[in-house]
Design an enzyme around this catalytic site. Structure first.
Site, mmCIF file in Angstrom:
data_model
loop_
_atom_site.group_PDB
_atom_site.id
_atom_site.type_symbol
_atom_site.label_atom_id
_atom_site.label_comp_id
_atom_site.label_asym_id
_atom_site.label_seq_id
_atom_site.Cartn_x
_atom_site.Cartn_y
_atom_site.Cartn_z
ATOM 1 N N ASP A 161 0.922 -1.323 -0.064
ATOM 2 C CA ASP A 161 0.010 0.150 -0.068
ATOM 3 C C ASP A 161 0.711 1.395 -0.133
ATOM 4 O O ASP A 161 0.785 1.924 0.897
ATOM 5 C CB ASP A 161 -1.002 -0.031 1.122
ATOM 6 C CG ASP A 161 -0.329 -0.065 2.358
ATOM 7 O OD1 ASP A 161 0.761 -0.585 2.575
ATOM 8 O OD2 ASP A 161 -0.875 0.206 3.402
ATOM 9 N N GLU A 194 5.633 -5.714 13.090
ATOM 10 C CA GLU A 194 6.259 -4.682 13.262
ATOM 11 C C GLU A 194 7.032 -4.606 14.665
ATOM 12 O O GLU A 194 8.096 -4.190 14.872
ATOM 13 C CB GLU A 194 5.656 -3.160 12.982
ATOM 14 C CG GLU A 194 6.407 -2.134 12.976
ATOM 15 C CD GLU A 194 5.845 -0.921 12.466
ATOM 16 O OE1 GLU A 194 5.816 -0.775 11.229
ATOM 17 O OE2 GLU A 194 4.783 -0.199 13.180
ATOM 18 N N THR A 233 5.814 2.963 19.848
ATOM 19 C CA THR A 233 4.889 1.894 20.031
ATOM 20 C C THR A 233 5.462 0.410 19.936
ATOM 21 O O THR A 233 5.059 -0.480 19.433
ATOM 22 C CB THR A 233 3.890 1.809 18.835
ATOM 23 O OG1 THR A 233 4.531 1.811 17.547
ATOM 24 C CG2 THR A 233 2.828 3.283 19.183
HETATM 25 C C1 2GW Z 1 -4.239 -5.345 6.390
HETATM 26 C C2 2GW Z 1 -4.775 -4.867 7.343
HETATM 27 C C3 2GW Z 1 -6.270 -5.038 7.426
HETATM 28 C C4 2GW Z 1 -6.752 -5.548 6.230
HETATM 29 C C5 2GW Z 1 -6.166 -6.016 5.391
HETATM 30 C C6 2GW Z 1 -4.760 -6.213 5.318
HETATM 31 C C7 2GW Z 1 -4.158 -6.749 4.239
HETATM 32 C C8 2GW Z 1 -2.849 -6.933 4.260
HETATM 33 C C9 2GW Z 1 -4.790 -7.595 3.128
HETATM 34 O O1 2GW Z 1 -6.072 -7.568 3.160
HETATM 35 N N1 2GW Z 1 -4.156 -7.854 2.205
HETATM 36 C C10 2GW Z 1 -2.735 -7.730 2.136
HETATM 37 O O2 2GW Z 1 -2.146 -8.224 1.271
HETATM 38 N N2 2GW Z 1 -2.083 -7.321 3.342
HETATM 39 C C11 2GW Z 1 -0.474 -7.255 2.970
HETATM 40 O O3 2GW Z 1 0.064 -6.962 4.352
HETATM 41 C C12 2GW Z 1 -0.177 -6.004 2.246
HETATM 42 O O4 2GW Z 1 1.151 -6.360 1.641
HETATM 43 C C13 2GW Z 1 -0.037 -5.045 3.091
HETATM 44 O O5 2GW Z 1 0.717 -3.966 2.885
HETATM 45 C C14 2GW Z 1 0.695 -5.575 4.266
HETATM 46 C C15 2GW Z 1 0.520 -4.993 5.727
HETATM 47 O O6 2GW Z 1 -0.971 -4.516 6.006
HETATM 48 P P1 2GW Z 1 -1.197 -3.055 5.952
HETATM 49 O O7 2GW Z 1 -0.348 -2.366 4.790
HETATM 50 O O8 2GW Z 1 -2.534 -2.787 5.661
HETATM 51 O O9 2GW Z 1 -1.026 -2.530 7.240
HETATM 52 P P2 2GW Z 1 -0.434 -1.165 7.967
HETATM 53 O O10 2GW Z 1 -0.044 -0.145 6.726
HETATM 54 O O11 2GW Z 1 -0.972 -0.666 8.820
HETATM 55 O O12 2GW Z 1 1.183 -1.804 8.132
HETATM 56 C C16 2GW Z 1 1.949 -1.600 9.273
HETATM 57 O O13 2GW Z 1 1.815 -2.491 10.429
HETATM 58 C C17 2GW Z 1 1.727 -3.981 9.872
HETATM 59 C C18 2GW Z 1 1.227 -4.869 11.036
HETATM 60 O O14 2GW Z 1 -0.201 -4.289 11.625
HETATM 61 C C19 2GW Z 1 2.787 -4.405 9.319
HETATM 62 O O15 2GW Z 1 3.988 -4.362 10.142
HETATM 63 C C20 2GW Z 1 3.096 -3.420 8.272
HETATM 64 O O16 2GW Z 1 4.434 -3.860 7.753
HETATM 65 C C21 2GW Z 1 3.373 -2.137 8.750
HETATM 66 O O17 2GW Z 1 3.760 -1.254 7.596
HETATM 67 MN MN MN Z 2 0.859 -0.641 4.683
#
Ligand code: 2GW
Ligand code: MN
Length: 294
Positions: free
Chosen positions: A158, A246, A190
């Site tokens: 994303d 994370e 955090t």
């Molecule tokens: C994730 C959260 C809620 C709903 C869907 C998803 C989801 C994530 C999904 O439906 N499909 C999917 O492929 N993902 C993958 O997981 C995708 O590559 C995405 O970039 C990654 C992490 O989810 P994301 O980007 O929504 O979470 P962020 O931007 O809040 O990420 C931070 O926190 C995460 C842990 O909660 C991870 O550590 C991540 O690396 C952080 O940047």
């Molecule tokens: Mn993300």
């Protein structure tokens, strides 16, 4: 005849990071207290890095997960922008992990770039979708990446490349400073503060962002394997770290210091607003879609 003093190792590989000018930026910290450079715009000559890595024959694997709705929401823009800005001039393979390989649209990639689509099963909880990336990456390194690429970067999908994200970011073990915390006092980081989690930590060096990490395949293999072990141990103890993968990543980099730290230029969030020390944006957080947690 040149004799090196006992105990010293002959340096056979020129370290391109010695070309960095740590004093070219006075408004930010350019080096960690364990001697790792913090990469800010103006400190490096992109051409020196590109020439070096071309000469060394460096190749890069970029892993990204697009599961469920994230495939249609983010993948195309991520890949298209990576083609334009990520490690331009070096051979790159995109490893896309998805639960719907048939839905990955056809793409015209730059010469020297290849796309590999790998099927993964979809976990029910989004926390598991995010956390289980560690295991999937660890496995892919052993089965394929280590035979083909010296370096690997692992990114959230994303986000969008908007400027050079080049070979200056390559290194043994690379972590990214989280753009929401780089100016924040440590007490507000955090980290996971639950002593029952393997990710537990009271203090650390920086708050790192799990949206970008990388390094040589060996060090990323260690990182992903170790985070996965921590995640599984937590599951057995019925705890989950505050920020999932994370939190485990932050614990890992506290115990195993990265050899290079990327400034928040390498993953800027527009919601952070304007900061005078950010001279360039290289990667930008994608827009969060309200329905993304479905
Ligand atoms: C994730 C959260 C809620 C709903 C869907 C998803 C989801 C994530 C999904 O439906 N499909 C999917 O492929 N993902 C993958 O997981 C995708 O590559 C995405 O970039 C990654 C992490 O989810 P994301 O980007 O929504 O979470 P962020 O931007 O809040 O990420 C931070 O926190 C995460 C842990 O909660 C991870 O550590 C991540 O690396 C952080 O940047
Ligand atoms: Mn993300």
């Amino acid at each position: 005849e040149f004799r090196s003093p006992p105990g010293t190792k002959l340096q056979t590989e020129y370290n391109v990071d010695s070309s960095l000018d740590l004093r070219s930026r006075t408004d930010v910290t350019t080096c960690t207290d364990w001697g790792a450079p913090i990469m800010w715009d103006g400190m490096f000559d992109p051409n020196i890095y590109d020439e070096h890595h071309k000469k060394m024959g460096s190749t890069v694997a970029l892993t990204v997960f697009a599961i469920g709705r994230y495939l249609e929401l983010y993948l195309m823009e991520f890949l298209t922008s990576a083609d334009r800005h990520f490690m331009v001039g070096l051979p790159v393979t995109y490893y896309v992990f998805t639960d719907a390989p048939e839905n990955v649209p056809g793409l015209h990639l730059l010469a020297g770039r290849t796309l590999e689509i790998l099927p993964v099963k979809r976990h029910e909880r989004w926390q598991d979708i995010s956390m289980m990336r560690m295991k999937t990456i660890a496995d892919a390194i052993q089965t394929r990446i280590r035979h083909r690429h010296r370096y690997i970067f692992c990114l959230d999908v994303d986000q969008v490349f908007v400027g050079r994200f080049g070979s200056e970011a390559l290194g043994e073990s690379v972590a990214l400073m989280h753009s929401s915390f780089y100016n924040t006092p440590q007490e507000r980081y955090t980290y996971d503060h639950n002593p029952n989690s393997t990710a537990y930590m009271e203090k650390g060096d920086f708050y790192y962002h799990a949206a970008v990490f990388g390094g040589t395949w060996q060090s990323v293999a260690n990182l992903t394997e170790s985070c996965h072990q921590g995640i599984m141990a937590d599951k057995r103890n019925q705890v989950e770290a505050l920020w999932h993968d994370e939190s485990h990543l932050n614990k890992y980099f506290w115990l195993h210091k990265p050899s290079k730290v990327l400034s928040p230029e390498y993953c800027w969030n527009l919601l952070n607003g304007f900061s005078k020390e950010i001279h360039v944006q290289r990667l930008r957080w994608g827009e969060k879609h309200d329905d993304r947690r479905t």
